[in-house]
Scaffold this motif. Sequence first.
Motif, mmCIF file in Angstrom:
data_model
loop_
_atom_site.group_PDB
_atom_site.id
_atom_site.type_symbol
_atom_site.label_atom_id
_atom_site.label_comp_id
_atom_site.label_asym_id
_atom_site.label_seq_id
_atom_site.Cartn_x
_atom_site.Cartn_y
_atom_site.Cartn_z
ATOM 1 N N ALA A 1 -8.124 3.655 5.793
ATOM 2 C CA ALA A 1 -7.118 3.114 6.711
ATOM 3 C C ALA A 1 -6.486 1.893 6.045
ATOM 4 O O ALA A 1 -7.179 1.099 5.429
ATOM 5 C CB ALA A 1 -7.751 2.709 8.039
ATOM 6 N N ARG A 2 -5.180 1.757 6.142
ATOM 7 C CA ARG A 2 -4.494 0.631 5.507
ATOM 8 C C ARG A 2 -5.006 -0.689 6.042
ATOM 9 O O ARG A 2 -5.344 -0.820 7.223
ATOM 10 C CB ARG A 2 -2.981 0.727 5.766
ATOM 11 C CG ARG A 2 -2.255 1.792 4.973
ATOM 12 C CD ARG A 2 -2.003 1.415 3.535
ATOM 13 N NE ARG A 2 -1.301 0.158 3.400
ATOM 14 C CZ ARG A 2 0.028 0.011 3.476
ATOM 15 N NH1 ARG A 2 0.787 1.063 3.703
ATOM 16 N NH2 ARG A 2 0.582 -1.169 3.336
ATOM 17 N N ASP A 3 -4.995 -1.635 5.158
ATOM 18 C CA ASP A 3 -5.566 -2.938 5.465
ATOM 19 C C ASP A 3 -4.430 -3.930 5.722
ATOM 20 O O ASP A 3 -4.060 -4.673 4.837
ATOM 21 C CB ASP A 3 -6.349 -3.357 4.217
ATOM 22 C CG ASP A 3 -7.374 -4.399 4.512
ATOM 23 O OD1 ASP A 3 -8.017 -4.843 3.550
ATOM 24 O OD2 ASP A 3 -7.521 -4.772 5.694
ATOM 25 N N VAL A 4 -3.830 -3.894 6.895
ATOM 26 C CA VAL A 4 -2.730 -4.835 7.168
ATOM 27 C C VAL A 4 -3.099 -5.706 8.357
ATOM 28 O O VAL A 4 -3.921 -5.335 9.194
ATOM 29 C CB VAL A 4 -1.387 -4.103 7.473
ATOM 30 C CG1 VAL A 4 -0.962 -3.260 6.286
ATOM 31 C CG2 VAL A 4 -1.468 -3.269 8.733
ATOM 32 N N GLY A 5 -2.500 -6.874 8.436
ATOM 33 C CA GLY A 5 -2.671 -7.722 9.604
ATOM 34 C C GLY A 5 -4.045 -8.352 9.699
ATOM 35 O O GLY A 5 -4.856 -8.293 8.775
ATOM 36 N N GLY B 1 0.816 -1.206 0.000
ATOM 37 C CA GLY B 1 0.000 0.000 0.000
ATOM 38 C C GLY B 1 0.845 1.248 0.000
ATOM 39 O O GLY B 1 2.067 1.214 -0.005
ATOM 40 N N GLN C 1 -6.610 2.705 -2.471
ATOM 41 C CA GLN C 1 -6.192 2.732 -1.077
ATOM 42 C C GLN C 1 -7.376 3.140 -0.212
ATOM 43 O O GLN C 1 -7.943 4.212 -0.388
ATOM 44 C CB GLN C 1 -5.031 3.736 -0.879
ATOM 45 C CG GLN C 1 -4.693 3.954 0.569
ATOM 46 C CD GLN C 1 -3.230 3.781 0.872
ATOM 47 O OE1 GLN C 1 -2.534 2.938 0.325
ATOM 48 N NE2 GLN C 1 -2.739 4.620 1.757
#
Lengths: 105, 370, 468
Positions: free
Chosen positions: A93-97, A72, A90
Amino acid sequence: MFQRLSDPMRKTVSFRFEGREIEAREGDSVAAALLAAGVDSLKDAPVSGAARGPYCMMGVCFECLVEIDGAGHQQACLAPVRAGMDVRRQPAARDVGAAVEGDGR
Amino acid sequence: MASDFIIIGGGLVGSALSHGLLKAGATVTILDEGDLAFRASRGNFGLVWVQSKGDGMAEYAQWSRQSSDLWVEFAQALGEESGINVGHHRPGGLELCLEPEEYEAYETSIKRMHNQGGVGDNDRRMISGDEVRAMEPNVGPEVIGASFCPHDGIVNPLLTLRALHRIAAERGVDYRADHRVERIHTDGGGFRVVTRRGTFSAAKVILAAGNGSAALGADVGLTIPVGPERGHIIVTERTRPLFNHVLGQVRQTDEGTVMLGATKESVGFDTGFNPAMIQKIASNAVRKIPALKGLRMIRSWSALRIMSPDGFPVYQESDEHPGAYSISCHSGVTLAAAHAMALAPKLLEPGFNAHFAAFSPRRFDVPKTE
Amino acid sequence: MSTEIDVVVIGTGPAGMAAASAAAGAGASVAVLDEQSEPGGQIYRAVESVERRRPADLSFLGEAYAHGAKVAGAFRAVRTDYRPGATVWHIGARSKGGRRDVVLSRSGVAETLSARHVVIATGALERPVPIPGWTLPGVMTVGAVQSALKSSGIYPSGRLVLAGSGPLMLQLAAQLIAAHVAIAAIVDTTPPGGLARAFFHLPQALIGGETLLKGLKLRRTVLRSGVPIHAGASHLAAHGEGRLSSLSFTSAGVDYHLDADVVALHEGVIPNTQLSRLVNAEHRWDDVQRCFHPVTDQWGETSEPGIYVAGDGGGIAGALAAERSGRITGLAIARRLGLLADSARDLVAEEQRLRRFVDGAIRGFLDRYYPAPDWIGQVADDVVLCRCEEVTAGRLREAMAHGCSGPNQAKAFLRCGMGPCQGRMCANSVTEVMAAQSGSVPDEVGSFRIRPPAKPVTLAEVASLDVG
């Protein structure tokens, strides 16, 4: 609402945006290729989630942020197109984890 | 018109004290610095942290616990009166361990505190790596264990400050920005505080200026043994919620950004940037929470903690000039509730030093040899 | 462990290329860093690619642009450690040995260079134009449209409105017309009476006669094209649901509401001060150009020893002047490194200064003919200033009423300037609004303190930094 000047000399490069096949030209930036494909908005504003599109096309406004091949926060106006790229908008809010339900923040 | 109290420093300590004094019916003037002051209140994690506090001083363990408990009521009252939700949650806190030495050190600390009496270890306990990962799916495989405490929480320190300032303004506190204090004069019975932009008088004066207090202490017979300890912080872009509890060095804010710390350096009053510290923070963070690897660092800064030699607060009333107090600590966020609700009322009563004897700087005096 | 080098040049626009060429030409070891994949900066963006792959496009992009190919050619001919695709995110303090660390990221890996001299040649950016609705998709800058045209050969195909004031807008209009791209309207916000304003600078402008003539030619092209022009326009506002659909404005006392698919805004360019602020160089507000610029000496050195600014980043003077400025700085650095005698340096520098004077001579005229906008400090409360964190002018004014006394407090109070663009899009406007509201001058109000990283970098990259 962008179009290409006719350009028989440049090689075609294909990539995907949100699952859709996009035909670009060698040397395009991802942002330019997407504008030419009729895509207005590449990301959501972080606070309100409102749609945002490229403003400066020179790497200072950060409104062209996309996810490229899982990574991202890529500035689409600085990223050259590559065959087979997987590009996604995008989110605010970033989509991690892994998703959690709890209240650790 | 003179106020009952002049508070030097409008950060979390000064504003919390002011809040408590107002509730008790006193009038307050706050003298604060300008746009580029050190401002520890802006440079912290917003942890309302209990675990590990007071290893070596049972009174501090108890004070931290008391404050954490008071925070629930404090946050609600701030919200009701200011209209600002300061974002206080108390889901419990974890300090993650990557190395056996860390795990052992925490374990030993818990045992020591357990034996101190009073609130003991404040219910802090060690858990295994697998237990941590069951509680927190985003904790990575390199984490070997953690210490957990149910009384740990977080709050938004900037919103807290804003709420306190708003209430202060509405209740008639005379708040003066850009009023750096140069001297304090003691004219029999009261205090005259001189700033570049005017002089203010009050019966009592409180030095709550963090690392700025020590220099002024001499004017009122106070020795304030605190000094700067630098810590670096990294802030990332926003991401979706990652944690069920609060992690000590990886703290996600309610906006979704993630704040990362924590380092310690003794470099005086220098808030410069040390790439080695930033590298260490990032490296530890991605080892603990691998999902953070691809997140961007948007900002970083260093700030100065207000550190006493043992890390515990320093509270005192001047013997030479009664009515002058100094209130210093590095846990201005955690202790804000206690400062407002338990300490401030004591500023209106006699016997301050007796009440807070454990926090007196006399504890640093070298004992006289016989 | 870091690579030791004499000079690091950041930016490969005309100033950076010229500085690198001059220093390397004299024998210095020079590393050249730029985010883009080929040299040219913004003004000569993609010029090598265009020359190689789309030479026909040079016909409408213009002679001025084509000159960039020569500059790039000269740059390529000199031996430097040129690293395209590199993002600089930290410039450190000067060590006792007179060196500074320059930390960069390239392909996901961080690296440190140790340099005696650093040239910041990151040029300018468009002055952000905070009109209502400016965050709608479809609202861009003139520079953005020009960039897309240069690097990818794409152009806005629906109803395109150019809205603003300045030579760059004129240049884009002429380029689009030459490329047979339809422009629905030009909304010119230049206040009427330009010649009267700029009159006293006309004699000097005539020294740069060639440039003046070129400008007049562009103007004639646009006037003759038949594109509707609304002069003396004000009160611009963009409208739409989810994306731009129209632009409203007032011109000659009449209110207009034009359908638009793309609006290209322009109110001049301002120095990109991100790196010069990062190193804590002294800055000063220019009242005519209404922007901050680093304070530099005749060689381009800032108040921070060993750090130079070349080109528009030191003050807007245009591409040709930037080239001269880069050469002067490169020579000065070569002299400092003992690679050039004073006389050699001074001889060439004098010639460059003269040329720079000629190239920049028209600047006084242009700055007054096309004045910087004076309305930013007074934008309506509901206009967004900080795009990243969606902070409006009204919220900033409210925070000021509650004791927020400068841009750095505004950051803490409102998160203004804390988003990914790190204040690039809002710093200028925040200073204007705070100065107007408090009645102080921009030099007193100041600007955001800029700290590393100078551009967002991943935690993995940061963790990969070799700090040994």
